[in-house]
Design an enzyme around this catalytic site. Structure first.
Site, PDB file in Angstrom:
ATOM      1  CG  HIS A  28      60.840  59.529  69.415  1.00 31.97           C
ATOM      2  ND1 HIS A  28      60.956  60.815  69.727  1.00 31.97           N
ATOM      3  CD2 HIS A  28      60.246  58.523  69.561  1.00 31.97           C
ATOM      4  CE1 HIS A  28      60.215  60.421  70.832  1.00 31.97           C
ATOM      5  NE2 HIS A  28      60.073  59.605  70.830  1.00 31.97           N
TER       6      HIS A  28
ATOM      7  CE1 TYR B  37      62.293  69.261  70.905  1.00 27.26           C
ATOM      8  CE2 TYR B  37      63.770  70.293  72.013  1.00 27.26           C
ATOM      9  CZ  TYR B  37      63.505  69.574  70.677  1.00 27.26           C
ATOM     10  OH  TYR B  37      65.391  69.245  71.541  1.00 27.26           O
TER      11      TYR B  37
ATOM     12  N   PRO C 173      71.306  73.511  75.408  1.00 26.58           N
ATOM     13  CG  PRO C 173      70.158  72.145  77.357  1.00 26.58           C
ATOM     14  CD  PRO C 173      71.341  73.308  77.025  1.00 26.58           C
TER      15      PRO C 173
ATOM     16  CE1 TYR D  47      66.078  68.168  68.342  1.00 25.74           C
ATOM     17  CE2 TYR D  47      65.257  66.521  67.372  1.00 25.74           C
ATOM     18  CZ  TYR D  47      65.516  66.557  68.489  1.00 25.74           C
ATOM     19  OH  TYR D  47      64.772  66.838  69.722  1.00 25.74           O
TER      20      TYR D  47
HETATM   21  C1  PHB Z   1      66.191  65.079  76.841  1.00 23.99           C
HETATM   22  O1  PHB Z   1      65.765  64.070  77.043  1.00 23.99           O
HETATM   23  O2  PHB Z   1      66.858  64.602  78.483  1.00 23.99           O
HETATM   24  C2  PHB Z   1      66.466  65.634  76.069  1.00 23.99           C
HETATM   25  C3  PHB Z   1      65.879  65.831  74.793  1.00 23.99           C
HETATM   26  C4  PHB Z   1      66.044  66.719  74.143  1.00 23.99           C
HETATM   27  C5  PHB Z   1      66.739  67.769  74.051  1.00 23.99           C
HETATM   28  C6  PHB Z   1      67.239  67.837  75.335  1.00 23.99           C
HETATM   29  C7  PHB Z   1      67.408  67.166  76.771  1.00 23.99           C
HETATM   30  O3  PHB Z   1      66.692  69.002  72.974  1.00 23.99           O
END
Ligand code: PHB
Ligand code: APR
Length: 386
Positions: free
Chosen positions: A72, A195, A287, A379
Protein backbone atom coordinates in the site's frame (compact mmCIF):
# COMPACT_ATOMS: atom_id res chain seq x y z
CA UNK A 1 18.23 -30.53 28.85
CA UNK A 2 20.19 -27.58 27.58
CA UNK A 3 20.11 -25.05 24.76
CA UNK A 4 21.82 -21.74 24.09
CA UNK A 5 18.73 -19.54 24.02
CA UNK A 6 15.49 -20.58 25.72
CA UNK A 7 12.59 -18.68 24.17
CA UNK A 8 9.25 -18.43 25.96
CA UNK A 9 6.30 -18.03 23.56
CA UNK A 10 5.71 -18.88 19.90
CA UNK A 11 4.20 -15.57 18.82
CA UNK A 12 5.89 -13.55 16.10
CA UNK A 13 8.59 -12.36 18.56
CA UNK A 14 9.68 -15.80 19.78
CA UNK A 15 9.43 -17.51 16.40
CA UNK A 16 11.29 -14.82 14.48
CA UNK A 17 14.01 -14.68 17.12
CA UNK A 18 14.48 -18.43 16.91
CA UNK A 19 14.72 -18.16 13.11
CA UNK A 20 17.20 -15.23 13.16
CA UNK A 21 19.38 -17.04 15.72
CA UNK A 22 19.36 -20.18 13.60
CA UNK A 23 20.70 -18.15 10.65
CA UNK A 24 23.58 -17.14 12.92
CA UNK A 25 24.21 -20.73 13.96
CA UNK A 26 22.79 -20.25 17.47
CA UNK A 27 20.48 -23.00 18.83
CA UNK A 28 17.31 -22.22 20.64
CA UNK A 29 14.22 -23.97 21.97
CA UNK A 30 10.81 -22.29 21.82
CA UNK A 31 8.34 -23.17 24.59
CA UNK A 32 4.68 -22.40 23.82
CA UNK A 33 1.77 -23.11 26.15
CA UNK A 34 -0.85 -23.42 23.38
CA UNK A 35 -1.05 -25.94 20.58
CA UNK A 36 0.07 -25.26 17.03
CA UNK A 37 -3.44 -24.98 15.58
CA UNK A 38 -4.43 -22.36 18.15
CA UNK A 39 -1.35 -20.25 17.53
CA UNK A 40 -1.84 -20.42 13.77
CA UNK A 41 -5.52 -19.48 13.94
CA UNK A 42 -5.34 -16.54 16.30
CA UNK A 43 -6.49 -13.36 14.50
CA UNK A 44 -4.36 -10.33 15.09
CA UNK A 45 -3.32 -7.21 13.21
CA UNK A 46 -1.76 -7.18 9.79
CA UNK A 47 -0.04 -3.96 8.74
CA UNK A 48 3.71 -4.25 8.21
CA UNK A 49 6.21 -1.45 7.98
CA UNK A 50 8.65 -1.71 5.10
CA UNK A 51 11.43 -2.39 7.64
CA UNK A 52 9.47 -5.40 8.92
CA UNK A 53 8.96 -6.73 5.40
CA UNK A 54 12.70 -6.30 4.76
CA UNK A 55 13.61 -8.32 7.88
CA UNK A 56 11.29 -11.17 6.86
CA UNK A 57 12.37 -11.14 3.23
CA UNK A 58 16.11 -10.83 3.94
CA UNK A 59 15.94 -13.72 6.40
CA UNK A 60 14.33 -16.00 3.81
CA UNK A 61 10.74 -16.14 5.08
CA UNK A 62 9.24 -13.62 2.66
CA UNK A 63 8.23 -15.88 -0.18
CA UNK A 64 4.50 -16.06 0.56
CA UNK A 65 4.52 -12.52 1.92
CA UNK A 66 5.86 -11.32 -1.45
CA UNK A 67 3.19 -13.32 -3.26
CA UNK A 68 0.16 -12.61 -1.10
CA UNK A 69 1.01 -9.41 0.78
CA UNK A 70 -0.68 -6.26 -0.50
CA UNK A 71 1.65 -3.29 -0.92
CA UNK A 72 0.00 0.00 0.00
CA UNK A 73 1.05 3.55 -0.78
CA UNK A 74 -1.50 5.46 1.25
CA UNK A 75 -4.32 5.42 3.77
CA UNK A 76 -7.52 7.43 4.03
CA UNK A 77 -8.63 9.57 6.94
CA UNK A 78 -12.39 9.98 6.84
CA UNK A 79 -14.32 12.50 8.92
CA UNK A 80 -17.15 14.98 8.46
CA UNK A 81 -18.48 12.78 5.66
CA UNK A 82 -15.38 13.22 3.47
CA UNK A 83 -12.28 11.15 2.79
CA UNK A 84 -8.75 12.61 2.78
CA UNK A 85 -5.93 10.53 1.36
CA UNK A 86 -2.60 10.38 3.19
CA UNK A 87 -0.06 9.66 0.42
CA UNK A 88 2.40 7.69 2.55
CA UNK A 89 4.87 6.82 -0.19
CA UNK A 90 4.86 10.27 -1.74
CA UNK A 91 5.59 11.79 1.68
CA UNK A 92 8.15 9.29 2.97
CA UNK A 93 9.42 7.20 0.06
CA UNK A 94 8.22 4.07 1.87
CA UNK A 95 5.39 1.61 1.49
CA UNK A 96 3.46 -0.53 3.98
CA UNK A 97 2.21 -4.07 3.41
CA UNK A 98 -1.00 -5.75 4.47
CA UNK A 99 -0.23 -9.34 5.47
CA UNK A 100 -1.87 -10.93 8.49
CA UNK A 101 0.20 -11.65 11.58
CA UNK A 102 -1.31 -15.11 11.69
CA UNK A 103 0.20 -15.81 8.23
CA UNK A 104 3.62 -14.67 9.43
CA UNK A 105 3.29 -17.06 12.36
CA UNK A 106 2.45 -19.93 9.96
CA UNK A 107 5.41 -19.07 7.72
CA UNK A 108 7.82 -18.91 10.66
CA UNK A 109 6.63 -22.17 12.21
CA UNK A 110 7.01 -23.91 8.85
CA UNK A 111 10.51 -22.46 8.37
CA UNK A 112 11.65 -23.44 11.87
CA UNK A 113 10.33 -26.99 11.58
CA UNK A 114 11.79 -27.44 8.09
CA UNK A 115 15.20 -26.43 9.46
CA UNK A 116 14.92 -28.93 12.32
CA UNK A 117 14.16 -26.19 14.85
CA UNK A 118 12.58 -27.06 18.16
CA UNK A 119 9.22 -25.61 19.09
CA UNK A 120 7.55 -27.35 22.02
CA UNK A 121 3.83 -26.76 21.89
CA UNK A 122 1.67 -27.41 24.95
CA UNK A 123 4.67 -26.43 27.11
CA UNK A 124 3.62 -23.93 29.74
CA UNK A 125 6.44 -21.93 31.25
CA UNK A 126 6.03 -21.74 35.03
CA UNK A 127 9.10 -19.74 35.98
CA UNK A 128 12.31 -18.37 34.56
CA UNK A 129 15.57 -17.90 36.45
CA UNK A 130 17.53 -14.96 35.00
CA UNK A 131 20.69 -15.54 37.04
CA UNK A 132 21.33 -19.28 36.85
CA UNK A 133 19.66 -19.15 33.45
CA UNK A 134 16.95 -21.77 33.12
CA UNK A 135 13.27 -22.14 32.40
CA UNK A 136 10.87 -24.41 34.27
CA UNK A 137 7.89 -25.59 32.26
CA UNK A 138 5.11 -28.15 32.33
CA UNK A 139 4.32 -30.40 29.37
CA UNK A 140 2.03 -33.44 29.37
CA UNK A 141 1.61 -33.16 33.14
CA UNK A 142 5.34 -33.30 33.80
CA UNK A 143 7.62 -30.53 34.99
CA UNK A 144 10.92 -30.00 33.18
CA UNK A 145 13.86 -27.63 33.45
CA UNK A 146 15.60 -26.25 30.39
CA UNK A 147 19.03 -24.84 31.08
CA UNK A 148 20.45 -22.18 28.79
CA UNK A 149 22.88 -19.29 28.39
CA UNK A 150 20.18 -16.72 27.84
CA UNK A 151 16.38 -16.49 28.11
CA UNK A 152 14.29 -14.50 25.65
CA UNK A 153 10.97 -13.64 27.28
CA UNK A 154 8.61 -13.52 24.30
CA UNK A 155 5.52 -14.78 26.13
CA UNK A 156 3.29 -11.79 25.48
CA UNK A 157 1.47 -9.46 27.84
CA UNK A 158 0.06 -12.27 30.02
CA UNK A 159 3.28 -14.28 30.14
CA UNK A 160 5.42 -15.01 33.19
CA UNK A 161 8.87 -13.80 32.15
CA UNK A 162 8.30 -10.11 32.94
CA UNK A 163 7.81 -11.10 36.60
CA UNK A 164 11.43 -12.27 36.70
CA UNK A 165 12.72 -8.72 36.24
CA UNK A 166 13.06 -7.51 39.86
CA UNK A 167 12.24 -3.87 40.38
CA UNK A 168 10.76 -3.56 36.91
CA UNK A 169 8.97 -0.25 36.42
CA UNK A 170 5.74 -0.44 34.47
CA UNK A 171 3.99 2.47 32.80
CA UNK A 172 0.40 1.94 31.88
CA UNK A 173 -2.53 3.71 30.28
CA UNK A 174 -5.97 2.19 29.93
CA UNK A 175 -7.89 3.79 27.09
CA UNK A 176 -11.66 3.95 27.58
CA UNK A 177 -12.11 2.23 24.22
CA UNK A 178 -12.36 -1.30 22.93
CA UNK A 179 -12.13 -2.57 19.37
CA UNK A 180 -14.65 -4.99 18.00
CA UNK A 181 -12.69 -6.74 15.25
CA UNK A 182 -14.52 -8.50 12.44
CA UNK A 183 -13.27 -10.84 9.73
CA UNK A 184 -15.80 -10.89 6.88
CA UNK A 185 -16.17 -13.04 3.80
CA UNK A 186 -16.66 -10.15 1.41
CA UNK A 187 -14.45 -8.29 -1.04
CA UNK A 188 -13.08 -5.12 0.58
CA UNK A 189 -15.01 -1.97 -0.31
CA UNK A 190 -11.73 -0.05 -0.53
CA UNK A 191 -8.23 -0.50 -1.92
CA UNK A 192 -6.56 1.42 0.90
CA UNK A 193 -7.26 1.36 4.64
CA UNK A 194 -9.88 3.81 5.88
CA UNK A 195 -9.52 5.27 9.38
CA UNK A 196 -12.87 6.95 10.11
CA UNK A 197 -13.87 9.31 12.89
CA UNK A 198 -17.49 10.20 13.48
CA UNK A 199 -19.63 11.35 16.35
CA UNK A 200 -20.65 7.70 16.75
CA UNK A 201 -17.01 6.67 17.25
CA UNK A 202 -14.09 5.24 15.32
CA UNK A 203 -14.18 2.63 12.57
CA UNK A 204 -11.41 1.06 10.48
CA UNK A 205 -11.74 -0.70 7.16
CA UNK A 206 -8.76 -2.97 6.55
CA UNK A 207 -8.41 -6.04 4.38
CA UNK A 208 -6.84 -9.43 4.27
CA UNK A 209 -7.08 -10.43 0.62
CA UNK A 210 -9.06 -9.47 -2.49
CA UNK A 211 -11.93 -11.53 -1.03
CA UNK A 212 -11.70 -11.02 2.73
CA UNK A 213 -12.31 -7.81 4.66
CA UNK A 214 -11.08 -6.92 8.12
CA UNK A 215 -13.11 -4.27 9.94
CA UNK A 216 -13.01 -2.70 13.37
CA UNK A 217 -15.48 -0.66 15.41
CA UNK A 218 -14.80 1.35 18.53
CA UNK A 219 -16.99 -0.12 21.29
CA UNK A 220 -17.15 0.04 25.05
CA UNK A 221 -14.41 -2.35 26.25
CA UNK A 222 -16.95 -3.81 28.72
CA UNK A 223 -19.41 -4.61 25.92
CA UNK A 224 -20.55 -8.20 25.52
CA UNK A 225 -20.22 -9.70 22.04
CA UNK A 226 -23.83 -10.83 22.43
CA UNK A 227 -24.81 -7.16 22.18
CA UNK A 228 -23.28 -7.08 18.70
CA UNK A 229 -25.24 -9.32 16.35
CA UNK A 230 -23.99 -9.18 12.75
CA UNK A 231 -26.78 -6.84 11.57
CA UNK A 232 -25.93 -4.30 14.21
CA UNK A 233 -22.24 -4.46 13.29
CA UNK A 234 -22.94 -3.79 9.61
CA UNK A 235 -25.37 -0.97 10.25
CA UNK A 236 -22.99 0.69 12.71
CA UNK A 237 -20.08 0.35 10.28
CA UNK A 238 -22.24 1.83 7.54
CA UNK A 239 -23.19 4.81 9.72
CA UNK A 240 -19.58 5.51 10.73
CA UNK A 241 -18.14 5.22 7.21
CA UNK A 242 -20.96 7.21 5.56
CA UNK A 243 -19.82 9.95 3.21
CA UNK A 244 -21.71 12.81 1.67
CA UNK A 245 -21.17 11.35 -1.80
CA UNK A 246 -22.87 8.06 -0.95
CA UNK A 247 -19.88 5.67 -0.64
CA UNK A 248 -21.12 2.13 -0.13
CA UNK A 249 -19.92 -0.59 2.19
CA UNK A 250 -20.37 -4.14 0.90
CA UNK A 251 -21.38 -6.64 3.55
CA UNK A 252 -21.15 -10.41 3.81
CA UNK A 253 -20.97 -13.30 6.26
CA UNK A 254 -18.97 -12.56 9.41
CA UNK A 255 -16.42 -15.31 9.94
CA UNK A 256 -15.09 -14.17 13.28
CA UNK A 257 -15.55 -11.40 15.80
CA UNK A 258 -13.91 -10.44 19.08
CA UNK A 259 -13.62 -7.45 21.40
CA UNK A 260 -10.23 -6.32 22.70
CA UNK A 261 -9.53 -3.56 25.21
CA UNK A 262 -6.97 -0.91 24.34
CA UNK A 263 -4.01 -0.08 26.48
CA UNK A 264 -0.55 1.35 26.40
CA UNK A 265 1.99 -0.45 28.56
CA UNK A 266 5.78 -0.36 28.87
CA UNK A 267 8.05 -2.33 31.21
CA UNK A 268 11.48 -0.90 31.91
CA UNK A 269 14.14 -2.12 31.69
CA UNK A 270 13.60 -4.87 29.14
CA UNK A 271 16.46 -6.87 30.60
CA UNK A 272 17.55 -8.43 33.85
CA UNK A 273 20.81 -10.34 33.97
CA UNK A 274 20.47 -13.16 31.37
CA UNK A 275 16.78 -12.49 30.65
CA UNK A 276 15.73 -10.27 27.75
CA UNK A 277 12.08 -9.30 27.20
CA UNK A 278 10.81 -8.78 23.67
CA UNK A 279 7.48 -7.92 22.03
CA UNK A 280 4.22 -7.80 23.98
CA UNK A 281 5.96 -9.21 27.07
CA UNK A 282 7.57 -5.78 27.42
CA UNK A 283 5.12 -3.39 25.78
CA UNK A 284 1.62 -3.00 24.42
CA UNK A 285 0.31 -0.28 22.14
CA UNK A 286 -3.28 0.43 21.16
CA UNK A 287 -3.69 -0.89 17.60
CA UNK A 288 -4.62 2.42 15.97
CA UNK A 289 -1.07 3.07 14.82
CA UNK A 290 -0.53 -0.56 13.70
CA UNK A 291 2.73 -0.75 15.65
CA UNK A 292 2.49 -3.87 17.90
CA UNK A 293 3.80 -6.45 15.48
CA UNK A 294 6.39 -4.09 14.02
CA UNK A 295 7.80 -3.40 17.49
CA UNK A 296 8.05 -7.12 18.21
CA UNK A 297 10.00 -7.63 14.97
CA UNK A 298 12.27 -4.72 15.72
CA UNK A 299 13.03 -5.95 19.29
CA UNK A 300 14.07 -9.42 18.17
CA UNK A 301 16.11 -8.07 15.26
CA UNK A 302 18.12 -6.01 17.75
CA UNK A 303 18.36 -8.98 20.14
CA UNK A 304 19.48 -11.46 17.48
CA UNK A 305 22.23 -9.12 16.38
CA UNK A 306 23.36 -8.51 19.96
CA UNK A 307 23.42 -12.23 20.77
CA UNK A 308 25.26 -12.91 17.51
CA UNK A 309 27.97 -10.42 18.50
CA UNK A 310 28.18 -11.88 22.00
CA UNK A 311 28.60 -15.47 20.79
CA UNK A 312 31.02 -14.44 18.03
CA UNK A 313 33.32 -12.11 19.90
CA UNK A 314 32.34 -12.27 23.55
CA UNK A 315 31.43 -8.59 23.43
CA UNK A 316 28.40 -7.72 25.55
CA UNK A 317 28.24 -4.17 24.27
CA UNK A 318 25.14 -4.64 22.11
CA UNK A 319 23.43 -6.79 24.74
CA UNK A 320 24.05 -4.08 27.32
CA UNK A 321 22.53 -1.53 24.96
CA UNK A 322 19.52 -3.76 24.13
CA UNK A 323 16.95 -2.31 26.52
CA UNK A 324 17.83 1.32 25.80
CA UNK A 325 17.92 0.77 22.04
CA UNK A 326 14.49 -0.86 22.02
CA UNK A 327 12.84 1.51 24.47
CA UNK A 328 13.61 4.53 22.34
CA UNK A 329 11.60 3.08 19.50
CA UNK A 330 8.94 1.72 21.87
CA UNK A 331 8.23 5.15 23.37
CA UNK A 332 8.03 6.77 19.94
CA UNK A 333 5.49 4.11 18.99
CA UNK A 334 3.61 4.60 22.28
CA UNK A 335 3.33 8.29 21.58
CA UNK A 336 2.25 7.84 17.99
CA UNK A 337 -0.30 5.19 18.95
CA UNK A 338 -1.68 7.48 21.67
CA UNK A 339 -1.81 10.35 19.18
CA UNK A 340 -3.64 8.33 16.50
CA UNK A 341 -5.99 6.88 19.13
CA UNK A 342 -7.00 10.22 20.60
CA UNK A 343 -7.25 11.78 17.14
CA UNK A 344 -9.68 9.14 15.89
CA UNK A 345 -11.76 7.87 18.83
CA UNK A 346 -14.79 9.36 20.49
CA UNK A 347 -14.05 9.67 24.18
CA UNK A 348 -17.24 8.77 26.07
CA UNK A 349 -16.41 11.48 28.65
CA UNK A 350 -15.89 14.13 26.02
CA UNK A 351 -18.14 17.16 25.60
CA UNK A 352 -19.13 19.02 22.43
CA UNK A 353 -16.12 21.32 22.79
CA UNK A 354 -13.79 18.33 22.69
CA UNK A 355 -15.51 16.96 19.61
CA UNK A 356 -15.03 20.31 17.81
CA UNK A 357 -11.34 20.31 18.80
CA UNK A 358 -10.96 16.84 17.39
CA UNK A 359 -12.58 17.81 14.07
CA UNK A 360 -10.27 20.81 13.86
CA UNK A 361 -7.25 18.63 14.59
CA UNK A 362 -8.29 16.18 11.87
CA UNK A 363 -8.88 18.99 9.39
CA UNK A 364 -5.42 20.35 10.16
CA UNK A 365 -3.77 16.95 9.70
CA UNK A 366 -5.56 16.55 6.37
CA UNK A 367 -4.68 20.05 5.12
CA UNK A 368 -1.16 20.70 6.39
CA UNK A 369 1.83 19.15 4.65
CA UNK A 370 3.81 19.33 7.89
CA UNK A 371 1.09 17.65 9.97
CA UNK A 372 0.32 14.90 7.48
CA UNK A 373 4.04 14.20 7.08
CA UNK A 374 4.27 13.71 10.85
CA UNK A 375 1.53 11.12 10.62
CA UNK A 376 3.08 9.46 7.57
CA UNK A 377 6.63 9.16 8.87
CA UNK A 378 5.41 7.59 12.09
CA UNK A 379 2.95 5.29 10.34
CA UNK A 380 5.55 3.87 7.94
CA UNK A 381 8.08 3.60 10.77
CA UNK A 382 10.56 6.15 9.47
CA UNK A 383 10.30 8.28 12.61
CA UNK A 384 10.80 5.31 14.89
CA UNK A 385 14.55 5.18 14.49
CA UNK A 386 15.11 8.90 15.14
C1 PHB B 1 -5.46 -4.87 10.52
O1 PHB B 1 -5.47 -5.05 9.30
O2 PHB B 1 -5.78 -5.78 11.31
C2 PHB B 1 -5.06 -3.55 11.09
C3 PHB B 1 -4.60 -2.57 10.23
C4 PHB B 1 -4.26 -1.33 10.74
C5 PHB B 1 -4.39 -1.08 12.08
C6 PHB B 1 -4.84 -2.07 12.94
C7 PHB B 1 -5.20 -3.31 12.44
O3 PHB B 1 -4.08 0.16 12.57
N1 APR C 1 4.38 -20.36 28.66
C1 APR C 1 4.52 -20.56 27.33
N2 APR C 1 3.99 -19.74 26.40
C2 APR C 1 3.30 -18.68 26.84
C3 APR C 1 3.09 -18.42 28.21
C4 APR C 1 3.69 -19.31 29.14
N3 APR C 1 3.56 -19.14 30.45
N4 APR C 1 2.34 -17.31 28.33
C5 APR C 1 2.07 -16.88 27.09
N5 APR C 1 2.64 -17.72 26.18
C6 APR C 1 2.58 -17.63 24.71
C7 APR C 1 1.23 -17.24 24.16
O1 APR C 1 0.37 -18.37 24.01
C8 APR C 1 1.61 -16.66 22.81
O2 APR C 1 1.61 -17.61 21.78
O3 APR C 1 3.42 -16.59 24.30
C9 APR C 1 3.02 -16.15 23.01
C10 APR C 1 3.12 -14.63 22.94
O4 APR C 1 2.82 -14.24 21.63
P1 APR C 1 2.11 -12.86 21.26
O5 APR C 1 1.06 -12.55 22.27
O6 APR C 1 1.72 -12.95 19.85
O7 APR C 1 3.26 -11.77 21.50
P2 APR C 1 4.51 -11.37 20.57
O8 APR C 1 5.16 -12.55 19.96
O9 APR C 1 5.29 -10.43 21.43
O10 APR C 1 3.85 -10.60 19.37
C11 APR C 1 3.40 -9.28 19.48
O11 APR C 1 1.17 -9.79 18.91
O12 APR C 1 -0.57 -9.12 20.29
C12 APR C 1 0.10 -8.87 19.13
O13 APR C 1 -0.11 -6.52 18.82
C13 APR C 1 0.73 -7.55 19.19
O14 APR C 1 1.25 -7.67 16.98
C14 APR C 1 1.83 -7.76 18.26
C15 APR C 1 2.33 -9.10 18.48
Amino acid sequence: MRTKVAITGAGPAGLLLSHLLHLRGIDSVVLESRDRAYVERRQRAGMLEQGTVDVLRDSGVGERLDREGLTHHGIELRFGGTGHRVPLTELTGRTVTVYAQTEIVKDLIAARLAAGGEIRFGAEVLAVDASAPSVTYRQDGETHTLECDVIAGCDGFHGVSRRAVPGVTTYEREYPFGWLGVLADVAPSTDELIYAYSERGFALHSLRSPRISRLYLQVDPADDLAAWPDDRIWSELRARFATRDGWELRDGPILEKAITPMRGFVAEPMRHDRLFLAGDAAHIVPPTGAKGLNLAVSDVTVLAEALGAWYDSGSAELLDAYSGTCLKRVWRAEHFSYWMTTLLHRDPGQDAFGHRLQLSHLAYVAASKAAVTTLAENYVGAALTL
